[in-house]
Design a protein around this motif. Structure first.
Motif, PDB file in Angstrom:
ATOM      1  N   ALA A   1       0.844  -1.203   0.000  1.00 48.55           N
ATOM      2  CA  ALA A   1       0.000   0.000   0.000  1.00 48.55           C
ATOM      3  C   ALA A   1       0.876   1.249   0.000  1.00 48.55           C
ATOM      4  O   ALA A   1       0.604   2.208  -0.743  1.00 48.55           O
ATOM      5  CB  ALA A   1      -0.939  -0.008   1.207  1.00 48.55           C
ATOM      6  N   LEU A   2       1.928   1.261   0.800  1.00 47.24           N
ATOM      7  CA  LEU A   2       2.823   2.421   0.841  1.00 47.24           C
ATOM      8  C   LEU A   2       3.555   2.620  -0.484  1.00 47.24           C
ATOM      9  O   LEU A   2       3.704   3.755  -0.963  1.00 47.24           O
ATOM     10  CB  LEU A   2       3.816   2.277   1.993  1.00 47.24           C
ATOM     11  N   ILE A   3       3.989   1.527  -1.091  1.00 43.04           N
ATOM     12  CA  ILE A   3       4.649   1.629  -2.406  1.00 43.04           C
ATOM     13  C   ILE A   3       3.673   2.196  -3.429  1.00 43.04           C
ATOM     14  O   ILE A   3       4.017   3.094  -4.207  1.00 43.04           O
ATOM     15  CB  ILE A   3       5.192   0.256  -2.862  1.00 43.04           C
ATOM     16  N   ASP A   4       2.444   1.679  -3.432  1.00 39.96           N
ATOM     17  CA  ASP A   4       1.448   2.147  -4.397  1.00 39.96           C
ATOM     18  C   ASP A   4       1.094   3.620  -4.175  1.00 39.96           C
ATOM     19  O   ASP A   4       0.910   4.368  -5.135  1.00 39.96           O
ATOM     20  CB  ASP A   4       0.207   1.273  -4.353  1.00 39.96           C
ATOM     21  N   ILE A   5       1.016   4.036  -2.933  1.00 45.47           N
ATOM     22  CA  ILE A   5       0.746   5.453  -2.640  1.00 45.47           C
ATOM     23  C   ILE A   5       1.916   6.313  -3.120  1.00 45.47           C
ATOM     24  O   ILE A   5       1.712   7.390  -3.691  1.00 45.47           O
ATOM     25  CB  ILE A   5       0.458   5.660  -1.136  1.00 45.47           C
ATOM     26  N   TYR A   6       3.125   5.822  -2.945  1.00 45.65           N
ATOM     27  CA  TYR A   6       4.290   6.567  -3.426  1.00 45.65           C
ATOM     28  C   TYR A   6       4.269   6.668  -4.956  1.00 45.65           C
ATOM     29  O   TYR A   6       4.563   7.733  -5.516  1.00 45.65           O
ATOM     30  CB  TYR A   6       5.591   5.929  -2.931  1.00 45.65           C
ATOM     31  N   VAL A   7       3.907   5.588  -5.632  1.00 42.74           N
ATOM     32  CA  VAL A   7       3.793   5.634  -7.094  1.00 42.74           C
ATOM     33  C   VAL A   7       2.716   6.642  -7.492  1.00 42.74           C
ATOM     34  O   VAL A   7       2.898   7.414  -8.443  1.00 42.74           O
ATOM     35  CB  VAL A   7       3.508   4.228  -7.675  1.00 42.74           C
ATOM     36  N   LEU A   8       1.603   6.661  -6.765  1.00 41.23           N
ATOM     37  CA  LEU A   8       0.564   7.653  -7.041  1.00 41.23           C
ATOM     38  C   LEU A   8       1.118   9.071  -6.885  1.00 41.23           C
ATOM     39  O   LEU A   8       0.849   9.943  -7.717  1.00 41.23           O
ATOM     40  CB  LEU A   8      -0.646   7.457  -6.119  1.00 41.23           C
ATOM     41  N   ILE A   9       1.893   9.318  -5.849  1.00 43.09           N
ATOM     42  CA  ILE A   9       2.497  10.646  -5.648  1.00 43.09           C
ATOM     43  C   ILE A   9       3.390  11.011  -6.836  1.00 43.09           C
ATOM     44  O   ILE A   9       3.352  12.141  -7.336  1.00 43.09           O
ATOM     45  CB  ILE A   9       3.280  10.693  -4.316  1.00 43.09           C
ATOM     46  N   ILE A  10       4.160  10.058  -7.307  1.00 45.28           N
ATOM     47  CA  ILE A  10       5.008  10.291  -8.487  1.00 45.28           C
ATOM     48  C   ILE A  10       4.140  10.668  -9.684  1.00 45.28           C
ATOM     49  O   ILE A  10       4.433  11.618 -10.415  1.00 45.28           O
ATOM     50  CB  ILE A  10       5.868   9.054  -8.806  1.00 45.28           C
ATOM     51  N   LEU A  11       3.040   9.927  -9.878  1.00 44.97           N
ATOM     52  CA  LEU A  11       2.155  10.198 -11.014  1.00 44.97           C
ATOM     53  C   LEU A  11       1.469  11.557 -10.874  1.00 44.97           C
ATOM     54  O   LEU A  11       1.310  12.283 -11.863  1.00 44.97           O
ATOM     55  CB  LEU A  11       1.128   9.077 -11.162  1.00 44.97           C
ATOM     56  N   VAL A  12       1.080  11.908  -9.667  1.00 42.86           N
ATOM     57  CA  VAL A  12       0.462  13.226  -9.435  1.00 42.86           C
ATOM     58  C   VAL A  12       1.463  14.334  -9.758  1.00 42.86           C
ATOM     59  O   VAL A  12       1.111  15.338 -10.397  1.00 42.86           O
ATOM     60  CB  VAL A  12      -0.069  13.340  -7.983  1.00 42.86           C
ATOM     61  N   GLN A  13       2.720  14.162  -9.347  1.00 42.03           N
ATOM     62  CA  GLN A  13       3.752  15.156  -9.648  1.00 42.03           C
ATOM     63  C   GLN A  13       3.970  15.301 -11.151  1.00 42.03           C
ATOM     64  O   GLN A  13       4.389  16.348 -11.620  1.00 42.03           O
ATOM     65  CB  GLN A  13       5.068  14.795  -8.960  1.00 42.03           C
ATOM     66  N   ALA A  14       3.675  14.240 -11.900  1.00 39.52           N
ATOM     67  CA  ALA A  14       3.813  14.278 -13.358  1.00 39.52           C
ATOM     68  C   ALA A  14       2.504  14.707 -14.028  1.00 39.52           C
ATOM     69  O   ALA A  14       2.321  14.504 -15.232  1.00 39.52           O
ATOM     70  CB  ALA A  14       4.245  12.907 -13.869  1.00 39.52           C
ATOM     71  N   ASP A  15       1.586  15.289 -13.248  1.00 41.89           N
ATOM     72  CA  ASP A  15       0.269  15.733 -13.747  1.00 41.89           C
ATOM     73  C   ASP A  15      -0.572  14.584 -14.296  1.00 41.89           C
ATOM     74  O   ASP A  15      -1.278  14.734 -15.295  1.00 41.89           O
ATOM     75  CB  ASP A  15       0.430  16.837 -14.806  1.00 41.89           C
ATOM     76  N   LEU A  16      -0.485  13.442 -13.652  1.00 43.80           N
ATOM     77  CA  LEU A  16      -1.270  12.270 -14.034  1.00 43.80           C
ATOM     78  C   LEU A  16      -2.148  11.810 -12.865  1.00 43.80           C
ATOM     79  O   LEU A  16      -2.241  10.623 -12.576  1.00 43.80           O
ATOM     80  CB  LEU A  16      -0.339  11.142 -14.484  1.00 43.80           C
ATOM     81  N   ALA A  17      -2.804  12.764 -12.205  1.00 40.49           N
ATOM     82  CA  ALA A  17      -3.584  12.448 -11.008  1.00 40.49           C
ATOM     83  C   ALA A  17      -4.740  11.497 -11.312  1.00 40.49           C
ATOM     84  O   ALA A  17      -4.905  10.493 -10.614  1.00 40.49           O
ATOM     85  CB  ALA A  17      -4.097  13.728 -10.355  1.00 40.49           C
ATOM     86  N   LEU A  18      -5.552  11.790 -12.310  1.00 37.72           N
ATOM     87  CA  LEU A  18      -6.714  10.943 -12.591  1.00 37.72           C
ATOM     88  C   LEU A  18      -6.295   9.533 -13.016  1.00 37.72           C
ATOM     89  O   LEU A  18      -6.772   8.551 -12.426  1.00 37.72           O
ATOM     90  CB  LEU A  18      -7.635  11.585 -13.641  1.00 37.72           C
ATOM     91  N   PRO A  19      -5.402   9.388 -14.004  1.00 35.08           N
ATOM     92  CA  PRO A  19      -4.951   8.018 -14.321  1.00 35.08           C
ATOM     93  C   PRO A  19      -4.294   7.335 -13.121  1.00 35.08           C
ATOM     94  O   PRO A  19      -4.449   6.133 -12.929  1.00 35.08           O
ATOM     95  CB  PRO A  19      -3.954   8.194 -15.464  1.00 35.08           C
ATOM     96  N   GLY A  20      -3.572   8.116 -12.316  1.00 35.20           N
ATOM     97  CA  GLY A  20      -2.926   7.559 -11.128  1.00 35.20           C
ATOM     98  C   GLY A  20      -3.930   7.034 -10.127  1.00 35.20           C
ATOM     99  O   GLY A  20      -3.753   5.953  -9.559  1.00 35.20           O
TER     100      GLY A  20
END
Length: 161
Positions: free
Chosen positions: A37-56
């Motif tokens: 869960a923590l790894i997946d949340i971190y990947v989501l943070i990376i995607l949000v930083q890349a302006d990919l919030a919705l796909p993330g």
């Protein structure tokens, strides 16, 4: 030369190997939901930083559903071992490969963007997961190769584009 085992003895040995592998996989999967869960949340943070919030967020939802299915199957196996360890191993392995496919599916979205620090962080997370992934499949090569092929292949294509 080693003598061949009689068919009945070979079946017994194969079943025992499957039981041991299943026990290893189940123990590993049962103790890693918080880490995943923590790894997946971190990947989501990376995607949000890349302006990919919705796909993330969509990816996180799909990944979480599959992680929960895998964890529940492992917990059920711990509570009451199945009659067919081979079948349960196959089900857990399929879920592992599906999770690899989900991880690989995000790569084109990220690598469509200009290269930035998010690409390096994303790659490091997934290379680290590949390094630790062998334990999650109890030494079975086929699901591990599928997972690393999907994720690693997507990363190679992403970096090569």
């Amino acid at each position: 030369m080693a003598e061949e085992l009689p068919p009945v003895a070979e079946e017994v040995v194969q079943r025992r190997v499957s039981e041991v592998r299943l026990r290893l996989v189940v123990q590993q999967v049962a103790r890693m939901p918080v880490v995943m869960a923590l790894i997946d949340i971190y990947v989501l943070i990376i995607l949000v930083q890349a302006d990919l919030a919705l796909p993330g967020l969509l990816w996180l939802a799909a990944s979480t559903v599959m992680q929960i299915k895998r964890w529940k199957l492992a917990r059920a196996e711990l509570a009451r071992p199945s009659a067919s360890p081979e079948e349960t191993l196959q089900r857990l392995s399929r879920l592992f490969v599906i999770l690899g496919g989900l991880r690989a599916a995000v790569v084109p979205l990220l690598f469509y963007r200009p290269i930035a620090e998010e690409h390096y962080l994303f790659t490091m997370v997934h290379v680290g997961m590949a390094a630790g992934g062998a334990a999650a499949v109890g030494g079975l090569a086929k699901p591990y190769l599928w997972w690393t092929g999907l994720v690693g292949g997507a990363l190679v294509l992403g970096w090569g584009s």
